[in-house]
Design a protein around this motif. Sequence first.
Motif, short mmCIF file in Angstrom:
data_model
loop_
_atom_site.label_atom_id
_atom_site.label_comp_id
_atom_site.label_asym_id
_atom_site.label_seq_id
_atom_site.Cartn_x
_atom_site.Cartn_y
_atom_site.Cartn_z
N SER A 28 -4.16 -0.10 -6.61
CA SER A 28 -4.40 0.05 -8.05
C SER A 28 -3.14 -0.31 -8.83
O SER A 28 -2.05 -0.42 -8.26
CB SER A 28 -4.82 1.49 -8.35
OG SER A 28 -3.82 2.39 -7.93
N PRO A 29 -3.25 -0.50 -10.15
CA PRO A 29 -2.05 -0.86 -10.95
C PRO A 29 -0.93 0.16 -10.89
O PRO A 29 0.23 -0.20 -11.12
CB PRO A 29 -2.62 -0.98 -12.37
CG PRO A 29 -4.06 -1.33 -12.17
CD PRO A 29 -4.48 -0.59 -10.95
N ASP A 30 -1.24 1.44 -10.59
CA ASP A 30 -0.16 2.43 -10.50
C ASP A 30 0.51 2.46 -9.15
O ASP A 30 1.41 3.28 -8.91
CB ASP A 30 -0.70 3.81 -10.85
CG ASP A 30 -1.86 4.22 -9.94
OD1 ASP A 30 -2.25 3.41 -9.08
OD2 ASP A 30 -2.39 5.33 -10.12
N GLY A 31 0.09 1.60 -8.21
CA GLY A 31 0.73 1.51 -6.91
C GLY A 31 0.06 2.32 -5.83
O GLY A 31 0.47 2.23 -4.66
N ASN A 32 -1.00 3.08 -6.16
CA ASN A 32 -1.70 3.88 -5.16
C ASN A 32 -2.84 3.07 -4.54
O ASN A 32 -3.36 2.14 -5.16
CB ASN A 32 -2.24 5.16 -5.78
CG ASN A 32 -1.13 6.05 -6.32
OD1 ASN A 32 -0.06 6.12 -5.71
ND2 ASN A 32 -1.36 6.70 -7.44
N PHE A 33 -3.24 3.49 -3.34
CA PHE A 33 -4.33 2.81 -2.65
C PHE A 33 -5.64 3.56 -2.89
O PHE A 33 -5.65 4.79 -3.03
CB PHE A 33 -4.04 2.72 -1.15
CG PHE A 33 -2.97 1.73 -0.80
CD1 PHE A 33 -3.26 0.38 -0.70
CD2 PHE A 33 -1.67 2.14 -0.58
CE1 PHE A 33 -2.27 -0.54 -0.39
CE2 PHE A 33 -0.67 1.24 -0.25
CZ PHE A 33 -0.98 -0.11 -0.17
N ASN A 59 7.14 -2.97 -13.06
CA ASN A 59 7.54 -4.37 -13.27
C ASN A 59 6.45 -5.35 -12.88
O ASN A 59 6.71 -6.56 -12.78
CB ASN A 59 8.81 -4.67 -12.46
CG ASN A 59 8.61 -4.36 -10.97
OD1 ASN A 59 7.58 -3.84 -10.58
ND2 ASN A 59 9.61 -4.68 -10.17
N ARG A 60 5.22 -4.83 -12.61
CA ARG A 60 4.05 -5.67 -12.32
C ARG A 60 4.32 -6.61 -11.14
O ARG A 60 4.29 -7.83 -11.25
CB ARG A 60 3.62 -6.48 -13.53
CG ARG A 60 3.53 -5.72 -14.84
CD ARG A 60 2.75 -4.44 -14.73
NE ARG A 60 1.36 -4.67 -14.30
CZ ARG A 60 0.53 -3.71 -13.92
NH1 ARG A 60 0.94 -2.46 -13.84
NH2 ARG A 60 -0.70 -4.01 -13.57
#
Length: 377
Positions: A134-139, A64-65
């Motif tokens: 990152s855009p996928d939620g990982n650091f 959902n950005r």
Amino acid sequence: MANRTDPAAKSIRGTNPQNLVEKIVRSKIYQNTYWKEQCFGLTAETLVDKAMELDHIGGTYGGNRKPTPFMCLVMKMLQIQPEKDIVVEFIKNDDYKYVRVLGAFYLRLTGIDSDIYRYLEPLYNDYRKVRRKSPDGNFMLTHVDEVIDELLTRDYSCDIALPRIKKRWTLESLGVLDARKSVLEDDFEEEEEKDEMEQDGLEEEVAHEKDYYRARSPARERERDWRRDSHRHRDRDYDRDRDYDRERGRGRDRERDRDRDRDRDRDRYRLREEREYGYERERDREREGRERDRRDRERGRRRSRSRSRSRERKRHGRSSMSPRRHEAEDGNAPEESKKKGKKEKKEKKDDGTDHPDPEIAEANRIRASLGLKPLKL
């Protein structure tokens, strides 16, 4: 009211400062819980406390950005528009690296070209690690100097389109900026001086040895060259970008000249073809006129020959007739002429062309020419 820009804020690049963030990202920030709870009522003084609590940077992430706290604080700075001195203090803060990155990002969005290069280039020497979402939620791990390089060389950062700035060599040519000088250049000069002094001492001690032993150590030369290249590689990158831009401009000029020459040659060829085609048409018309005149002359000659032949035949036929036949013909001529006159009178009477009504007489003439029966009225 909480999402409105400060009335005392100035427009940046002719628009509202909050419009530097895309509308979709802006709406996501307004709907975020961190924005509503933590950023409400912040001022330039209280914003520092929230910036010190940051533990990562990034734009939006997840399906959902969802915006990061870093992006929410950037939006808050655009809304309240702190003074330039406060932003510079953010950038010069050595204790909190995320506060430094936050100030650098805000200056890249709102500052002028000369200030951006003047305050952001010294941060190339900051090699501290920072966390980035990152855009996928990982650091992922990155460094402060890499973030600064992204701000100065890329068009997008943290899902925000960065305003375009002039190249450094352009500002140097205009006299706005001085030539870039590395912070480590003094250290390199001291190292070179020490190496030279050591080399001079070694040359005095081993003067009796061979010439190649008197020279400086190849390993030391390679190390010095490597150090010199290591602190000048960024300047070479800027020079390469400048040369690339110049070559690209020259290539565009050459392509433009080539297109202009091609259009000129095409127009010239078309005019020549039209001119040649016009000349050919004129020559064809003249040739057709001469052929037509020649055919008319030939036709006239043939007609004159046929008339002369017919006259000769008539003369020859009359001259070959016998006197008796002439006499008979002369004697019978009045009778034949009388018969012909009677026949003509009958025909005239039968045709109806001698009708007293001129319209009927004209109609009978037309019908007689068409082979129809006359009108009898």
